[in-house]
Design an enzyme around this catalytic site. Sequence first.
Site, PDB file in Angstrom:
ATOM      1  N   GLY A  12      -1.041 -31.021  -2.020  1.00 19.01           N
ATOM      2  CA  GLY A  12      -0.046 -30.070  -2.503  1.00 19.01           C
ATOM      3  C   GLY A  12      -0.358 -29.390  -3.821  1.00 19.01           C
ATOM      4  N   SER A  13      -1.647 -29.276  -4.173  1.00 17.41           N
ATOM      5  CA  SER A  13      -1.939 -28.638  -5.470  1.00 17.41           C
ATOM      6  C   SER A  13      -1.629 -27.138  -5.435  1.00 17.41           C
ATOM      7  CB  SER A  13      -3.383 -28.897  -5.901  1.00 17.41           C
ATOM      8  OG  SER A  13      -4.289 -28.153  -5.136  1.00 17.41           O
ATOM      9  N   ASN A  14      -1.874 -26.479  -4.316  1.00 10.92           N
ATOM     10  CA  ASN A  14      -1.525 -25.054  -4.234  1.00 10.92           C
ATOM     11  C   ASN A  14      -0.017 -24.862  -4.347  1.00 10.92           C
ATOM     12  OD1 ASN A  14      -3.845 -23.050  -3.712  1.00 10.92           O
ATOM     13  ND2 ASN A  14      -4.404 -24.828  -2.445  1.00 10.92           N
ATOM     14  N   ARG A  66       3.909 -28.150  20.936  1.00  7.35           N
ATOM     15  CA  ARG A  66       3.844 -27.513  19.618  1.00  7.35           C
ATOM     16  C   ARG A  66       4.900 -26.431  19.447  1.00  7.35           C
ATOM     17  NH1 ARG A  66      -0.625 -25.382  17.585  1.00  7.35           N
ATOM     18  NH2 ARG A  66      -1.260 -24.405  19.517  1.00  7.35           N
ATOM     19  N   ARG A  92      -1.484 -27.946  10.470  1.00 10.12           N
ATOM     20  CA  ARG A  92      -1.210 -27.674  11.873  1.00 10.12           C
ATOM     21  C   ARG A  92      -1.303 -26.179  12.122  1.00 10.12           C
ATOM     22  NH1 ARG A  92       1.508 -31.520  15.288  1.00 10.12           N
ATOM     23  NH2 ARG A  92       2.639 -29.985  16.499  1.00 10.12           N
ATOM     24  N   ASN A 108      -1.369 -17.927   4.464  1.00 11.77           N
ATOM     25  CA  ASN A 108      -2.149 -19.169   4.391  1.00 11.77           C
ATOM     26  C   ASN A 108      -3.268 -18.980   3.376  1.00 11.77           C
ATOM     27  OD1 ASN A 108      -3.121 -21.781   5.174  1.00 11.77           O
ATOM     28  ND2 ASN A 108      -4.708 -20.777   6.391  1.00 11.77           N
ATOM     29  N   HIS A 110      -7.179 -20.272   2.665  1.00  9.93           N
ATOM     30  CA  HIS A 110      -8.297 -20.961   3.328  1.00  9.93           C
ATOM     31  C   HIS A 110      -9.485 -21.018   2.366  1.00  9.93           C
ATOM     32  CE1 HIS A 110     -10.712 -22.444   6.607  1.00  9.93           C
ATOM     33  NE2 HIS A 110     -11.660 -21.585   6.249  1.00  9.93           N
ATOM     34  N   ASP A 146      -6.963 -19.464  11.321  1.00  5.30           N
ATOM     35  CA  ASP A 146      -7.455 -18.733  10.145  1.00  5.30           C
ATOM     36  C   ASP A 146      -7.921 -17.320  10.498  1.00  5.30           C
ATOM     37  OD1 ASP A 146      -7.059 -21.082   8.587  1.00  5.30           O
ATOM     38  OD2 ASP A 146      -8.980 -21.863   9.259  1.00  5.30           O
ATOM     39  N   GLU A 175      -8.487 -20.675  -5.645  1.00  6.08           N
ATOM     40  CA  GLU A 175      -7.348 -20.698  -4.713  1.00  6.08           C
ATOM     41  C   GLU A 175      -6.037 -20.601  -5.469  1.00  6.08           C
ATOM     42  OE1 GLU A 175      -7.145 -23.776  -1.710  1.00  6.08           O
ATOM     43  OE2 GLU A 175      -9.300 -24.035  -1.722  1.00  6.08           O
TER      44      GLU A 175
HETATM   45  C1  GRF Z   1      -6.942 -26.221   0.142  1.00  8.66           C
HETATM   46  O1  GRF Z   1      -8.329 -26.240  -0.050  1.00  8.66           O
HETATM   47  C2  GRF Z   1      -6.536 -25.116   1.074  1.00  8.66           C
HETATM   48  O2  GRF Z   1      -7.347 -23.986   0.980  1.00  8.66           O
HETATM   49  C3  GRF Z   1      -6.726 -25.750   2.423  1.00  8.66           C
HETATM   50  O3  GRF Z   1      -6.312 -27.091   2.250  1.00  8.66           O
HETATM   51  C4  GRF Z   1      -6.460 -27.466   0.880  1.00  8.66           C
HETATM   52  C5  GRF Z   1      -5.123 -27.909   0.425  1.00  8.66           C
HETATM   53  O4  GRF Z   1      -5.117 -28.391  -0.881  1.00  8.66           O
HETATM   54  N1  GRF Z   1      -5.986 -25.021   3.438  1.00  8.66           N
HETATM   55  P1  GRF Z   1      -3.740 -28.647  -1.612  1.00  8.66           P
HETATM   56  O5  GRF Z   1      -2.906 -29.544  -0.694  1.00  8.66           O
HETATM   57  O6  GRF Z   1      -3.077 -27.340  -1.866  1.00  8.66           O
HETATM   58  O7  GRF Z   1      -4.098 -29.362  -2.878  1.00  8.66           O
END
Ligand code: GRF
Length: 202
Positions: A12-14, A66, A92, A108, A110, A146, A175
């Site tokens: 969950g860092s993003n 799904r 997912r 999203n 990526h 993606d 990111e």
């Molecule tokens: C990130 O590298 C993102 O690009 C990919 O999964 C990773 C998730 O990292 N889809 P975080 O959970 O946001 O730290």
Amino acid sequence: MIKTAVFISGRGSNFTVLHENMKNGVIKGAEVCAVFSNNPAAAGLEYAEKEGLPVIVIPSGGRKDREAYDAEILEAIAPYKPDLICLAGYMRVVTSVLVSAFKNRIMNIHPALLPAFPGLNAQKQALEYGVRFSGCTVHFVDTGVDSGPVILQAVVPVLPSDTEEALSARILKEEHRLYSEAVGLFAAGSLKVNGRRVEISE
Ligand code: GRF
């Protein structure tokens, strides 16, 4: 103020950076209205709870249908009235149930320069392929893996000494910056999807 539902599966860092940047004004005009996880053990949920954000967890283990699963998500997030869904390490593939309900309103991030290296372990794929540059992509989500229209990309070098961890860390830094920028553009009404191309206005 647009409302954003963030979907996570792990660290969950993003998500954390998005929320912090909404609070500190780096991202203007957006707030997190709910956090969804398919994984009850996702580390990012701790931060969400600490921040007092509404958390929804629907374990996806063993869920083969799904579409039915996504319909459940739709129902669960509806009370929070999201304008935008941000997939942030959500592991997912979403179905047409979500994609059609949120047409061009699911993003999203990526960790590669799409269309190169879609799917899992993108940083490892890039390293093994031997590319000199990789990076990250924020894109709108369609029902493929993606594969939706690209919003923003950032490039990082791949160094001869790189391990998967070192490259991943270099990409992750980008990111965090890029996803915030993309959400800010969406919140400002600056993104328009024209076929495969995303037009960005001032
Ligand atoms: C990130 O590298 C993102 O690009 C990919 O999964 C990773 C998730 O990292 N889809 P975080 O959970 O946001 O730290």
